[in-house]
Design a protein around this motif. Structure first.
Motif, PDB file in Angstrom:
ATOM      1  N   ARG A 160       6.172  19.410  -6.456  1.00  0.00           N
ATOM      2  CA  ARG A 160       7.333  18.876  -5.613  1.00  0.00           C
ATOM      3  C   ARG A 160       7.315  17.413  -5.347  1.00  0.00           C
ATOM      4  NH1 ARG A 160       9.373  19.855  -0.255  1.00  0.00           N
ATOM      5  NH2 ARG A 160       9.140  18.263   0.943  1.00  0.00           N
ATOM      6  N   LEU A 166      12.577  13.245  -3.551  1.00  0.00           N
ATOM      7  CA  LEU A 166      12.085  12.011  -2.974  1.00  0.00           C
ATOM      8  C   LEU A 166      12.478  10.707  -2.812  1.00  0.00           C
ATOM      9  CD1 LEU A 166       8.380  13.284  -3.696  1.00  0.00           C
ATOM     10  CD2 LEU A 166       9.538  13.740  -1.534  1.00  0.00           C
ATOM     11  N   GLY A 167      13.553  10.451  -3.615  1.00  0.00           N
ATOM     12  CA  GLY A 167      14.206   9.049  -3.745  1.00  0.00           C
ATOM     13  C   GLY A 167      13.048   8.055  -4.095  1.00  0.00           C
ATOM     14  N   ARG A 168      13.085   7.106  -3.102  1.00  0.00           N
ATOM     15  CA  ARG A 168      12.170   5.876  -3.345  1.00  0.00           C
ATOM     16  C   ARG A 168      11.031   6.042  -2.585  1.00  0.00           C
ATOM     17  NH1 ARG A 168      15.733   1.107  -2.516  1.00  0.00           N
ATOM     18  NH2 ARG A 168      14.075   0.280  -3.776  1.00  0.00           N
ATOM     19  N   LEU A 169      10.882   7.166  -1.765  1.00  0.00           N
ATOM     20  CA  LEU A 169       9.624   7.365  -0.900  1.00  0.00           C
ATOM     21  C   LEU A 169       8.404   6.897  -1.350  1.00  0.00           C
ATOM     22  CD1 LEU A 169      10.760  10.253   1.455  1.00  0.00           C
ATOM     23  CD2 LEU A 169      11.164   7.987   1.722  1.00  0.00           C
ATOM     24  N   GLU A 183       7.663   4.871  -3.484  1.00  0.00           N
ATOM     25  CA  GLU A 183       7.554   3.396  -4.062  1.00  0.00           C
ATOM     26  C   GLU A 183       6.743   2.736  -2.892  1.00  0.00           C
ATOM     27  OE1 GLU A 183      11.502   1.452  -4.666  1.00  0.00           O
ATOM     28  OE2 GLU A 183      12.187   3.199  -5.973  1.00  0.00           O
ATOM     29  N   SER A 184       6.714   3.268  -1.898  1.00  0.00           N
ATOM     30  CA  SER A 184       6.310   2.316  -0.695  1.00  0.00           C
ATOM     31  C   SER A 184       4.945   3.157  -0.139  1.00  0.00           C
ATOM     32  CB  SER A 184       7.188   2.304   0.526  1.00  0.00           C
ATOM     33  OG  SER A 184       6.541   2.108   1.537  1.00  0.00           O
ATOM     34  N   GLU A 185       3.994   2.380   0.376  1.00  0.00           N
ATOM     35  CA  GLU A 185       2.642   2.720   0.864  1.00  0.00           C
ATOM     36  C   GLU A 185       2.976   3.375   2.477  1.00  0.00           C
ATOM     37  OE1 GLU A 185      -0.563   3.520  -0.290  1.00  0.00           O
ATOM     38  OE2 GLU A 185       0.470   2.873  -2.155  1.00  0.00           O
ATOM     39  N   TRP A 186       4.144   3.076   2.869  1.00  0.00           N
ATOM     40  CA  TRP A 186       4.632   3.743   4.280  1.00  0.00           C
ATOM     41  C   TRP A 186       4.620   4.985   4.171  1.00  0.00           C
ATOM     42  CZ3 TRP A 186       4.341   0.991   8.533  1.00  0.00           C
ATOM     43  CH2 TRP A 186       5.024  -0.447   8.509  1.00  0.00           C
ATOM     44  N   THR A 187       5.278   5.484   2.988  1.00  0.00           N
ATOM     45  CA  THR A 187       5.691   6.743   3.050  1.00  0.00           C
ATOM     46  C   THR A 187       4.818   7.610   1.666  1.00  0.00           C
ATOM     47  OG1 THR A 187       7.455   5.996   1.831  1.00  0.00           O
ATOM     48  CG2 THR A 187       7.954   6.895   3.763  1.00  0.00           C
ATOM     49  N   PRO A 224       2.194   9.976   3.731  1.00  0.00           N
ATOM     50  CA  PRO A 224       2.705  11.253   4.360  1.00  0.00           C
ATOM     51  C   PRO A 224       3.351  12.235   3.706  1.00  0.00           C
ATOM     52  CG  PRO A 224       3.251   9.089   5.323  1.00  0.00           C
ATOM     53  CD  PRO A 224       2.434   8.789   4.250  1.00  0.00           C
ATOM     54  N   VAL A 225       4.045  11.537   2.414  1.00  0.00           N
ATOM     55  CA  VAL A 225       4.641  12.546   1.397  1.00  0.00           C
ATOM     56  C   VAL A 225       3.694  13.652   0.794  1.00  0.00           C
ATOM     57  CG1 VAL A 225       5.744  12.780  -0.922  1.00  0.00           C
ATOM     58  CG2 VAL A 225       6.861  11.367   1.065  1.00  0.00           C
ATOM     59  N   GLU A 246       0.874  14.388   1.944  1.00  0.00           N
ATOM     60  CA  GLU A 246       0.464  15.331   3.171  1.00  0.00           C
ATOM     61  C   GLU A 246       1.368  16.180   3.378  1.00  0.00           C
ATOM     62  OE1 GLU A 246      -2.599  15.882   5.305  1.00  0.00           O
ATOM     63  OE2 GLU A 246      -2.746  14.158   4.378  1.00  0.00           O
ATOM     64  N   GLU A 247       2.496  16.074   3.426  1.00  0.00           N
ATOM     65  CA  GLU A 247       3.513  17.128   3.751  1.00  0.00           C
ATOM     66  C   GLU A 247       3.794  18.008   2.662  1.00  0.00           C
ATOM     67  OE1 GLU A 247       8.085  16.139   5.073  1.00  0.00           O
ATOM     68  OE2 GLU A 247       7.936  15.882   2.773  1.00  0.00           O
ATOM     69  N   GLU A 298      17.514   6.616   4.235  1.00  0.00           N
ATOM     70  CA  GLU A 298      17.776   6.644   2.694  1.00  0.00           C
ATOM     71  C   GLU A 298      19.020   7.824   2.514  1.00  0.00           C
ATOM     72  OE1 GLU A 298      14.984   8.590   0.147  1.00  0.00           O
ATOM     73  OE2 GLU A 298      15.445   7.253  -1.427  1.00  0.00           O
ATOM     74  N   GLY A 343       9.938  -1.177   1.269  1.00  0.00           N
ATOM     75  CA  GLY A 343       8.843  -2.045   1.839  1.00  0.00           C
ATOM     76  C   GLY A 343       7.412  -1.700   1.621  1.00  0.00           C
ATOM     77  N   GLN A 344       6.544  -2.339   2.481  1.00  0.00           N
ATOM     78  CA  GLN A 344       5.277  -2.055   2.615  1.00  0.00           C
ATOM     79  C   GLN A 344       4.450  -2.144   3.826  1.00  0.00           C
ATOM     80  OE1 GLN A 344       3.881  -0.595   0.038  1.00  0.00           O
ATOM     81  NE2 GLN A 344       5.219  -1.171  -1.906  1.00  0.00           N
ATOM     82  N   PRO A 345       3.593  -1.325   4.143  1.00  0.00           N
ATOM     83  CA  PRO A 345       2.761  -1.456   5.302  1.00  0.00           C
ATOM     84  C   PRO A 345       1.903  -2.650   5.193  1.00  0.00           C
ATOM     85  CG  PRO A 345       1.865   0.302   4.335  1.00  0.00           C
ATOM     86  CD  PRO A 345       3.185  -0.195   3.723  1.00  0.00           C
TER      87      PRO A 345
END
Lengths: 404, 123
Positions: A7, A70-73, A75-79, A82-83, A85-86, B40, B49-51
């Motif tokens: 996934r 998941l697109g660009r999710l 690319e970032s540590e923000w997401t 969580p991705v 985890e999900e 998105e 971005g980034q945290p």
């Protein structure tokens, strides 16, 4: 876990998903060897797999594209975390397993390849075990799996369960689960004749199917009934000494009454549809056995007539073999022997020890221990594991003592 | 369409509140994930971005003095950034209102990217 990771990574990166799982298992073995097995090994494994997945994403994210959903999710540590985890949350894992099952049943793949893929990706079986289930060579299965994975990767994304192809794929999925169960029940692989965990896997995936309403059709219920009724006999398939116990010798008090009740209830629900399928008939045969207190009191007329119908809609040499055995019970060993000799495509049973074993059994009953011994010896030469070997050795010895 | 940088800020206490226990972190992260997904899906996510880690170093002045920081004494920490694409500042502000950090004591600073800066210098 491979489904969960696919996934994230996308089907085109199936190998990466498998590497991550493999890695997590290796890590578990190394750590557990030193520190002992933790209280909750599966949670430990899951956490390790998540961390390995995060490592892989960070390492590979510039070089690869992952799942398009998941697109660009990633690319970032923000997401990213969580991705991951999900993807490992229970409802997601369930959905992803379903989607993976359906993806494996791609119409461009021949049915045996679809089945091999499910067994490999969703159940973690090696090519050798799968080869045993199909009575083919390991190399052929390896080729099938490799080709299947290529088709999967070409599909770009996992199957969408709302797709119009759903019904067609559902039928291939059921067949795969059926074969998976048979592999556990008749286990051709070397470790053990009855590998309960394979049967449990098949039942788990079938339950998964039934939890998804569009997949919970009468035919699916019939399959579930069939698996329950067979699984009910598992506790009695090995005797106290760990030897294979044929249906006639089984201690029926050890059959699982709960599973029988569940199987009968499912069989009743499966009658809701317009079609009578092979699963319905096989479940009905199992139900007939479950209802009898012994071989002698079994309704063999009913069993034979069910096998006749099965031969009409799903003929195979193994079905013909079982039908011949039922006829021998109903009409005596001479008639059974005729049927055994008349099986079409007997070539396909060449590697199957229970064909000569059945001939041996009938010769014994006809009072020809010498002929029986020859058949059992032939069966013994085909035995695929120690349990089958011990069982057939006992049969050979039984002939010896009779002929004096 | 123009680009807008969102700068996310929260107090140390607010940050702890959101990520303190695994359950809280789980809830905060899935709310965050849902919001980013929505941006998105609507085509507004220019850069995910980034945290940022709360602590680093501060380099200042011609003497390049290095201190701990950047904002040990500050009430609010910059938690990170994303870049959003919106029609105008008003829409960018509207989109920012969906940020789950606002449910705690966090804030979103919406700053248009100044595309004309170099052009003005040249004039």
């Amino acid at each position: 876990m491979v489904a969960a990771l696919t996934r994230i990574f996308g089907v085109q990166n199936l190998a990466l998903a498998e590497d991550v799982v493999q890695d997590a298992f290796c890590r578990a073995l190394t750590v557990w060897k030193v520190r002992g097995v933790p209280d909750n090994p599966s949670a430990w494994l899951m956490a390790t797999a998540k961390n390995r997945a995060l490592d892989a994403i960070r390492r590979e994210r510039t070089a690869r594209t992952f799942a398009p959903e998941l697109g660009r999710l990633l690319e970032s540590e923000w997401t990213t975390a969580p991705v991951v985890e999900e993807a490992f949350a229970a409802p997601t894992i369930r959905d992803e397993q379903l989607r993976m099952m359906f993806s494996c049943c791609h119409p461009r793949l021949p049915e045996p390849a679809q089945v091999a893929l499910i067994l490999n990706i969703l159940c973690g079986f090696g090519a050798k075990e799968i080869a045993g289930a199909f009575l083919t060579s390991r190399a052929a299965i390896e080729k099938r799996i490799a080709r299947g994975k290529k088709v999967l990767a070409g599909a770009k994304r996992l199957f969408d369960l709302r797709d119009t192809e759903f019904t067609a794929r559902l039928s291939a999925v059921r067949r795969a689960l059926y074969l998976l169960f048979s592999e556990g029940y008749h286990g051709a692989s070397a470790e053990s004749a009855v590998r309960v965990e394979l049967c449990q896997e098949a039942m788990r995936l079938t339950a998964l199917l039934r939890e998804h309403p569009p997949a919970a059709t009468p035919e699916t219920n019939a399959l579930a009934a069939l698996l329950c009724l067979h699984a009910a006999r598992l506790p009695a398939r090995l005797d106290a000494g760990g030897d294979l116990s044929p249906l006639g010798d089984q201690d029926r008090s050890r059959w699982d009454a709960g599973l029988i009740a569940e199987g009968l209830a499912l069989l009743e629900r499966s009658a809701a549809g317009p079609r009578l399928t092979a699963y319905h008939i096989e479940a009905a045969i199992a139900a007939t056995h479950a209802a009898a207190a012994s071989v002698e009191t079994t309704d063999w007329r009913q069993v034979v007539s069910l096998y006749d119908r099965l031969m009409a809609i799903a003929p195979s040499p193994v079905v013909a073999l079982n039908r011949a055995i039922a006829i021998a019970q109903r009409d005596g060993p001479d008639r059974g022997m005729e049927e055994l000799r008349a099986i079409k495509d007997r070539d396909r049973l060449k590697g199957y020890p229970f064909h000569p074993a059945a001939m041996g059994e009938l010769e014994l009953r006809r009072g020809n221990p010498r002929a029986a011994r020859k058949h059992f010896a032939a069966a013994l030469a085909l035995a695929r594991n120690p349990t089958e070997r011990r069982f057939l050795q006992k049969r050979v010895r039984a002939c010896g003592s009779l002929s004096g | 369409m123009s680009d807008f940088v969102y700068l996310f800020r929260a107090s140390e206490g607010g940050r702890r509140q959101a990520l303190g226990t695994p359950e809280q972190a789980q809830r905060s992260l899935s709310a965050w994930l849902a919001w980013i997904r929505e941006l998105e899906a609507k085509g507004h996510l220019k850069d995910p971005g980034q945290p940022l880690e709360p602590a680093g170093r501060l380099v200042r002045g011609p003497k390049k003095v290095v201190t701990d920081g950047p904002y040990v004494e500050a009430k609010e920490l910059v938690l990170g950034f994303i870049v959003v694409e919106a029609r105008d500042l008003a829409q960018a502000v509207d989109l920012a209102k969906g940020c789950p950090m606002l449910e705690g004591d966090g804030s979103v600073e919406v700053r248009p990217v100044e595309a004309a800066m170099l052009g003005q210098l040249g004039r």
